[in-house]
Design a protein around this motif. Sequence first.
Motif, PDB file in Angstrom:
ATOM      1  N   UNK A 130       0.844  -1.136   0.007  1.00  0.00           N
ATOM      2  CA  UNK A 130      -0.025   0.040   0.131  1.00  0.00           C
ATOM      3  C   UNK A 130       0.811   1.079   0.036  1.00  0.00           C
ATOM      4  N   UNK A 131       0.611   2.001  -1.115  1.00  0.00           N
ATOM      5  CA  UNK A 131       1.356   3.337  -1.135  1.00  0.00           C
ATOM      6  C   UNK A 131       3.105   3.264  -1.089  1.00  0.00           C
ATOM      7  N   UNK A 132       3.588   2.116  -1.703  1.00  0.00           N
ATOM      8  CA  UNK A 132       4.849   1.996  -1.554  1.00  0.00           C
ATOM      9  C   UNK A 132       5.310   0.715  -2.856  1.00  0.00           C
ATOM     10  N   UNK A 133       4.684   1.007  -3.702  1.00  0.00           N
ATOM     11  CA  UNK A 133       4.842  -0.026  -5.020  1.00  0.00           C
ATOM     12  C   UNK A 133       6.449   0.073  -5.374  1.00  0.00           C
ATOM     13  N   UNK A 134       7.175   1.281  -5.725  1.00  0.00           N
ATOM     14  CA  UNK A 134       8.393   1.635  -6.297  1.00  0.00           C
ATOM     15  C   UNK A 134       9.271   0.981  -5.167  1.00  0.00           C
ATOM     16  N   UNK A 135       9.231   1.111  -3.933  1.00  0.00           N
ATOM     17  CA  UNK A 135      10.269   0.503  -2.709  1.00  0.00           C
ATOM     18  C   UNK A 135      10.020  -0.809  -2.678  1.00  0.00           C
ATOM     19  N   UNK A 136       8.737  -1.581  -2.858  1.00  0.00           N
ATOM     20  CA  UNK A 136       8.519  -3.009  -2.639  1.00  0.00           C
ATOM     21  C   UNK A 136       9.012  -3.565  -3.911  1.00  0.00           C
ATOM     22  N   UNK A 137       8.798  -3.017  -5.175  1.00  0.00           N
ATOM     23  CA  UNK A 137       9.677  -3.450  -6.342  1.00  0.00           C
ATOM     24  C   UNK A 137      11.013  -3.476  -6.199  1.00  0.00           C
ATOM     25  N   UNK A 138      11.581  -2.501  -5.659  1.00  0.00           N
ATOM     26  CA  UNK A 138      12.962  -2.693  -5.358  1.00  0.00           C
ATOM     27  C   UNK A 138      13.531  -3.751  -4.779  1.00  0.00           C
ATOM     28  N   UNK A 139      12.722  -3.979  -3.443  1.00  0.00           N
ATOM     29  CA  UNK A 139      13.247  -4.923  -2.557  1.00  0.00           C
ATOM     30  C   UNK A 139      12.952  -6.420  -3.222  1.00  0.00           C
ATOM     31  N   UNK A 140      11.804  -6.479  -3.930  1.00  0.00           N
ATOM     32  CA  UNK A 140      11.495  -7.760  -4.321  1.00  0.00           C
ATOM     33  C   UNK A 140      12.714  -8.150  -5.302  1.00  0.00           C
ATOM     34  N   UNK A 141      13.280  -7.050  -6.203  1.00  0.00           N
ATOM     35  CA  UNK A 141      14.201  -7.565  -7.233  1.00  0.00           C
ATOM     36  C   UNK A 141      15.529  -7.845  -6.371  1.00  0.00           C
ATOM     37  N   UNK A 142      15.926  -7.217  -5.183  1.00  0.00           N
ATOM     38  CA  UNK A 142      17.036  -7.229  -4.512  1.00  0.00           C
ATOM     39  C   UNK A 142      17.074  -8.824  -3.808  1.00  0.00           C
ATOM     40  N   UNK A 143      15.625  -9.260  -3.544  1.00  0.00           N
ATOM     41  CA  UNK A 143      15.511 -10.451  -2.951  1.00  0.00           C
ATOM     42  C   UNK A 143      16.028 -11.599  -3.929  1.00  0.00           C
ATOM     43  N   UNK A 144      16.015 -11.584  -5.059  1.00  0.00           N
ATOM     44  CA  UNK A 144      16.435 -12.556  -5.982  1.00  0.00           C
ATOM     45  C   UNK A 144      15.548 -14.077  -5.998  1.00  0.00           C
TER      46      UNK A 144
END
Length: 255
Positions: A130-144
């Motif tokens: 919620x209201x954090x799509x960009x940051x969540x996407x960044x962390x999902x990418x980093x999580x591999x």
Amino acid sequence: MLIDSHCHLDFPVFAQDRDAVIARAVNESVSRFVVPSTTMASFADVLELVQSSPRIFGALGLHPYFLSEHGESGLAALHQALDQHAGEIVALGECGFDARLADHDAQWQLFEAQLSMAREFSLPVIVHCVRANDEVAKRLKNARLTRGGIIHAFAGSQVQAERFLELGFVLGLGGSVTYPRARKLRGVVASLPEDGFVLETDSPDMPLQGFQGQRNEPARVAEVARSVASLRESTLEAISETTSRTVQRILQLSA
């Protein structure tokens, strides 16, 4: 066949008439239900539902809304449950981040710890964002992650949608798409690839247009499907078929 990819049938509000709720859904051609947990206290209830019906699939995770109930014991309990019930659950979730809530640092730590577990157990994740799509996407990418998952109740932009899709996630579409005022979201829905989204209700929450103030139910995923079909100039049958196939692919459900 329709699948409700996100409903909380374990919640107490369904305790008295759960069988009737499921029957109403089946009558609307909703034949499968994915039930994510929210706290460690709910793990047993979700697993009991999974064991009670071949129509119900479970996910285990710790929701950011209940942050104060988790702590280190919550993460330890989640890891143990994932290990012990590996063959019974289809995803890790509901986990994620909610900018409306306090303790952002603690939310991120909880989220990233669960992403690590998802990678360890090779599970897809069901993400509350919620209201954090960009940051969540960044962390999902980093999580591999080894597998993708579902962005529950997506309400972002076209660019954000595309980024999640690139990361191997699909978008959960629910009651919000039924509201004419949700013009930006409805525009995104109209342009998504056919394998880029799934349907959900978030029952008992996220009421649809015309059902405000009422308990939401999985049967209403059929109304979500009709709204999506209208927005995409498609048919209910086509949306039912493609979204069910996408849920099966992402969560590796048996045919």
